[in-house]
Design an enzyme around this catalytic site. Structure first.
Site, PDB file in Angstrom:
ATOM      1  N   CYS A 112      16.195   0.247  -0.764  1.00 21.58           N
ATOM      2  CA  CYS A 112      14.921   0.180  -1.476  1.00 21.58           C
ATOM      3  C   CYS A 112      14.215   1.542  -1.464  1.00 21.58           C
ATOM      4  O   CYS A 112      13.789   2.008  -0.407  1.00 21.58           O
ATOM      5  CB  CYS A 112      14.055  -0.899  -0.812  1.00 21.58           C
ATOM      6  SG  CYS A 112      12.326  -0.889  -1.279  1.00 21.58           S
TER       7      CYS A 112
ATOM      8  N   CYS B 154      10.670   1.527  -0.143  1.00 21.86           N
ATOM      9  CA  CYS B 154      10.704   1.315   1.313  1.00 21.86           C
ATOM     10  C   CYS B 154      10.952   2.635   2.031  1.00 21.86           C
ATOM     11  O   CYS B 154      10.289   2.952   3.015  1.00 21.86           O
ATOM     12  CB  CYS B 154      11.805   0.329   1.690  1.00 21.86           C
ATOM     13  SG  CYS B 154      11.617  -1.327   1.003  1.00 21.86           S
TER      14      CYS B 154
END
Length: 120
Positions: A30, A33
């Site tokens: 991600c 993230c």
């Protein structure tokens, strides 16, 4: 303080045995993230009185499902075992700092007392 990895086995004890806990639900694939990780790490170093925990949603799929994670990153803030904040998306440093100050200032006991029905 550094961040700590959190597993399903440790989750409830970590939330209940610490005054304030921030949990970052993330995954290695991600992009947002990975972009949020340095902000989360920097905040952990600035606030040693707060537990900063990370849940790898790939490794802890059952925990992520139990927490109803639909989007990552998702940040949760707990105080005295009570969930005060649950929001997907990476926060910029100033917003994360503001969240931390609000959580620290929040009076869980007063909120619980105010929520109890009054005797008539």
């Amino acid at each position: 303080m550094t961040t700590r990895d959190l597993t399903a086995d440790q989750f409830n004890a970590t939330i209940n045995d610490n005054d304030i806990v921030l949990v970052d639900f993330w995954a290695s694939w991600c992009g947002p993230c990975r972009a949020f990780a340095p902000t989360f790490q920097a905040a952990s170093e600035k606030h040693p009185d707060v537990v900063f925990a990370k849940v790898d949603t790939e490794a802890e799929q059952q925990l992520a499902a139990a927490a109803e994670i639909r989007s990552i990153p998702t940040l949760m803030a707990f105080k005295k075992g009570k969930l005060l904040f649950n929001q997907p998306g990476a926060l910029p440093p100033a917003a994360l700092e503001d969240l931390l100050q609000q959580v620290k200032a929040f009076d869980v006991e007063a909120a619980e007392a105010a929520a109890k029905p009054k005797d008539v």
